[in-house]
Write an enzyme that holds these catalytic residues in place. Structure first.
Site, short mmCIF file in Angstrom:
data_model
loop_
_atom_site.label_atom_id
_atom_site.label_comp_id
_atom_site.label_asym_id
_atom_site.label_seq_id
_atom_site.Cartn_x
_atom_site.Cartn_y
_atom_site.Cartn_z
N SER A 29 10.12 6.17 6.98
CA SER A 29 9.13 7.02 6.35
C SER A 29 9.71 8.43 6.27
CB SER A 29 7.83 7.04 7.18
OG SER A 29 6.88 7.91 6.58
N LYS A 97 -0.33 8.79 4.04
CA LYS A 97 -0.91 7.44 4.02
C LYS A 97 -0.02 6.47 4.80
CE LYS A 97 -3.18 7.72 -0.48
NZ LYS A 97 -3.20 7.17 -1.84
N GLU A 98 1.29 6.58 4.58
CA GLU A 98 2.23 5.73 5.33
C GLU A 98 2.09 5.97 6.82
OE1 GLU A 98 5.95 5.92 2.14
OE2 GLU A 98 6.29 6.49 4.22
N LEU A 99 2.00 7.23 7.20
CA LEU A 99 1.91 7.58 8.61
C LEU A 99 0.67 6.98 9.26
CD1 LEU A 99 3.07 9.12 11.02
CD2 LEU A 99 1.76 11.11 10.24
N ILE A 102 1.36 3.34 9.71
CA ILE A 102 2.33 3.14 10.79
C ILE A 102 1.64 3.24 12.15
CG2 ILE A 102 4.29 4.24 11.98
CD1 ILE A 102 5.35 4.93 9.10
#
Length: 177
Positions: A29, A97-99, A102
């Site tokens: 990321s 959003k990825e975080l 995750i």
């Protein structure tokens, strides 16, 4: 078959089993404009050279309209996520959003998460100060009065704090590799 063997057999075929979900060993990321052609590109090459299958969005994504779905599946399908926090990481809705995803995978699936602080202080990430404060000023200025939007921004803030609290590496003054 006893109950333990039956449970093991059924869980190995479930979608959340580690053999099913580990399509990648590592999910990277990062904020593309900050580190794609420098640090993250070198990191991906080094992982690949070591025989580690790492997800890097520019190599793996197929069509623009399904990018988000592919990203979320790649996160779900990874054993480890490496987050390269850089000065403009929090400017990107995609990165945030990825975080969140995750950190949910860490909690729900036990995924390992390693933050790397690339020319940024971990405390700026944790407390959303410095360039992270500026990014959130923009996010909050763009919020409608909707409760859903405010909650989304709060989830982003919480995920940043949680990730920055993890043991990671400080890469201050790191050059392109």
């Amino acid at each position: 078959m006893d109950a333990r063997k039956a449970h093991k057999a059924s869980s190995s075929s479930s979608p959340s089993s580690s053999s099913k979900r580990c399509e990648y060993q590592v999910f990277l990321s990062f904020r593309g404009e900050d580190t794609r052609k420098g640090f993250t590109g070198h990191l991906h090459a080094a992982l690949s050279d070591a025989g580690i299958r790492a997800f890097l969005d520019d190599n793996e994504l197929k069509r623009a309209e399904i990018i988000e779905t592919q990203l979320m599946q790649a996160i779900d399908g990874s054993m480890i996520s490496i987050i390269v926090f850089s000065k403009s990481y929090a400017n990107s809705n995609w990165c945030l959003k990825e975080l969140v995803k995750i950190m949910k995978c860490r909690e729900r699936l036990g995924q390992q998460v390693m933050p790397l602080f690339y020319n940024v202080d971990a405390s700026d990430v944790r407390k959303q100060t410095g360039s992270f404060a500026k990014a959130f000023e923009k996010h909050e200025a763009g919020i409608c009065e909707g409760k859903h939007e405010k909650e989304k921004v709060q989830r982003w803030r919480n995920a940043l704090t949680q990730a920055a609290d993890l043991c990671g590496e400080d890469l201050k003054n790191a050059d392109n590799g």
